[in-house]
Every structure is written in C-alpha cells, then in structure tokens.
Design a protein around this motif. Structure first.
Motif, mmCIF file in Angstrom:
data_model
loop_
_atom_site.group_PDB
_atom_site.id
_atom_site.type_symbol
_atom_site.label_atom_id
_atom_site.label_comp_id
_atom_site.label_asym_id
_atom_site.label_seq_id
_atom_site.Cartn_x
_atom_site.Cartn_y
_atom_site.Cartn_z
ATOM 1 N N GLY A 1 50.734 24.903 48.148
ATOM 2 C CA GLY A 1 49.540 24.995 48.882
ATOM 3 C C GLY A 1 48.896 26.332 48.408
ATOM 4 N N ARG B 1 45.155 23.955 55.750
ATOM 5 C CA ARG B 1 44.464 24.638 54.387
ATOM 6 C C ARG B 1 44.834 24.245 53.387
ATOM 7 N N ALA B 2 46.156 23.989 53.154
ATOM 8 C CA ALA B 2 46.454 23.842 51.697
ATOM 9 C C ALA B 2 45.778 22.447 51.426
ATOM 10 N N ALA C 1 42.498 22.950 50.164
ATOM 11 C CA ALA C 1 42.334 23.339 48.720
ATOM 12 C C ALA C 1 42.441 22.112 47.873
ATOM 13 N N TYR D 1 37.894 25.236 48.840
ATOM 14 C CA TYR D 1 38.602 26.419 48.568
ATOM 15 C C TYR D 1 38.112 27.451 49.614
ATOM 16 N N GLU E 1 45.202 26.959 46.889
ATOM 17 C CA GLU E 1 44.258 27.758 47.549
ATOM 18 C C GLU E 1 43.504 28.746 46.724
ATOM 19 N N ARG E 2 44.087 29.301 45.784
ATOM 20 C CA ARG E 2 43.679 30.406 44.873
ATOM 21 C C ARG E 2 43.112 29.913 43.511
ATOM 22 N N ALA F 1 39.592 26.789 52.910
ATOM 23 C CA ALA F 1 40.993 26.836 52.848
ATOM 24 C C ALA F 1 41.474 28.216 53.025
ATOM 25 N N ASN F 2 40.772 29.240 52.473
ATOM 26 C CA ASN F 2 41.122 30.753 52.412
ATOM 27 C C ASN F 2 40.774 31.396 53.844
#
Length: 287
Positions: A119, A165-166, A169, A174, A123-124, A177-178
């Motif tokens: 996850g 949050r994952a 993403a 995104y 997110e990144r 998610a962050n």
C-alpha cells in the motif's frame, strides 16, 4: 494514468494447480499466503530481471533475497530492510519498489507487513517518473491488491485507515491517499480562491470550522463548515463516503461530508468547496 477502478471487482484470478506448481518450480519458492494468482505484466514476480532493478540504496539483487526470506519466515529485520530499500525517506520509489509489488501482493493476504508495504508503494507511485509505464505492466497485480484491501476493510480491522488510504491509491486517488486523516484532529491549509488569504480548515474533535491562524492568538474569526449532504456527494467523495458507511466507520463518513462540503473564508466571506480547492493547491505533480 491507466484506469483500474472499474476492474476492481474482477480481481481474483485463480490458476490451475499444474500452473501453480510450474511457477513454484521456476521461482524456487512457494506460492505464498492467499493462493495463486495470474500476476501478469512487465513486473511479474516470475519473470522480472532483478539485475536491472536497483533499489533505493542503488543496489541490485538484495530485494529478491529479502522477499524470499520474508516469504519463508516473518523476519522483522528483513521487513525493516525492505522498507528502506523500497521507499526512500518515506517518500520516493525505485524500479525495485514497483518490481516488488507482485511478490508483496502474493504475501499480503497473510501478512500485514506485506499489505502495508504494498500500500505504501502504491501511495507513492505518482512520484516515480516512469510510474505510468511501470504500473501499467502490473495492472492485474494492482487490481488483485485492490480486491484484497477491500475485503480487509470489511473485516473492520484495527488498521482501517491505513488500508483505506492504500485502496485510494489503487484507485489512482494519490492525493487523498497521502493526506487523508481520521478526522480526530485534522487541519488543512489552503489559500482562499477569491482573496488568496491563507485559511485553516479544521475537521476534528476541536471543531469543524474555517479560521485565520495566528501563531500567538490561535485560530481566529472562526466560521462553521457547511457539510455536504450525503446525497449530494459525487465522484471520489461519494465513493469514500459509501465505503466508510458500509464498514460502519461513522466518524470517517461524517468527516468526508465536511471535507467535501463548503467553507466560508473569514477574510472575504466567499464560499468555496474545500476538497476542490485543497486538491488544486496540493495535488502532486506527475513527473
């Protein structure tokens, strides 16, 4: 970005026992927790050329060794090393990060650490300059991860927000998610779209308001937020709300209504939609 959201419900791809056995022989390992899946794509765990996949320490070859180790046993030191080899300074990825996704997804059904690391990589993903191409090659893996995360959410887990949050993403959201919090004590800073005054949005136990933040006086000239009625939500806001309601996460659902509702600027009294302006001011640049 490539589009996965509409495919999430078709994420389980079972394969025959013979195919599973041949893959295990090819990899020299077991299928891992959660069953076998068709992990097709450029970064298929069975065909990736690890000699070309440098990690965040600019090494090659170490990541697959660590993945094989954590597949055999839950080794805390190996998981810790994987974390800093796959995600640099809690932010940036390397080719090995995306190449590790299929392996992590295979382990994720039976491993919280694998699920969290997969996850965190997702997110990144928007920050990686080749993210579109690399993720597109692993689309089936990401679809499977999304289905796994959604099933986990419905179990009302202790790591609900991390999983939520994952999943955002995976659905290519995104930004949210962050930045999404649990609305226990969340603050969002953004410029008023009309007068450019720096406005603080509070959504949490201390209140739900807009204010002008003064570092000596605190939040001044507070104005109550205007939450969106649930029936007026649309897009990602509606999806987030419906998932939270489905899973009995009432505080999260209420916070989402406020986040996607409206705020009044204390300086000029103009009214704007919080989520739209916050996303416009902070959405990551895809490089």
């Amino acid at each position: 970005m490539f589009h996965l959201a509409r495919h999430l419900k078709s994420a389980d791809h079972a394969v025959t026992t013979d195919t599973s056995r041949s893959r295990r022989r090819a990899s020299g390992g077991s299928a891992g927790a959660g069953g076998d899946s068709q992990l097709a794509g450029l970064f298929n765990a069975w065909v990736v050329n690890w000699a070309q996949m440098y990690d965040c320490r600019l090494d090659v070859g170490r990541v697959p060794d660590l993945l094989a180790l954590v597949e055999r046993e839950d080794d805390a030191e190996a998981w810790n090393e994987l974390g800093y080899r796959l995600i640099l300074e809690h932010d940036l990825l390397s080719p090995a990060s995306l190449a590790a996704l299929p392996w992590l997804v295979r382990l994720a059904a039976g491993s919280m650490k694998a699920r969290h690391l997969a996850g965190a990589i997702m997110e990144r993903a928007a920050s990686h300059h080749d993210g579109d191409e690399l993720l597109a090659g692993s689309s089936e893996v990401i679809i499977e991860l999304g289905a796994l995360l959604d099933r986990h959410l419905q179990s009302r887990p202790a790591d609900y927000l991390v999983t939520f949050r994952a999943l955002l993403a995976v659905r290519e959201q995104y930004h949210w998610a962050n930045v999404l919090g649990d609305f226990g004590d969340d603050f969002y800073e953004l410029p008023c779209p009309h007068c450019a005054a720096e406005v603080t949005i509070a959504i949490g136990d201390y209140g739900r308001y807009t204010a002008i933040r003064d570092w000596e006086l605190g939040d001044t000239d507070r104005r109550d937020l205007r939450p969106s009625p649930a029936e007026d939500l649309s897009g990602v806001g509606r999806w987030m709300y419906e998932i939270a309601v489905r899973d009995g996460e009432d505080a999260l659902a209420e916070g989402i209504c406020h986040l996607f509702g409206k705020a009044e600027c204390p300086s000029c009294a103009s009214v704007f939609t919080i989520a739209d302006e916050y996303e416009a001011a902070n959405c990551p640049v895809l490089r």
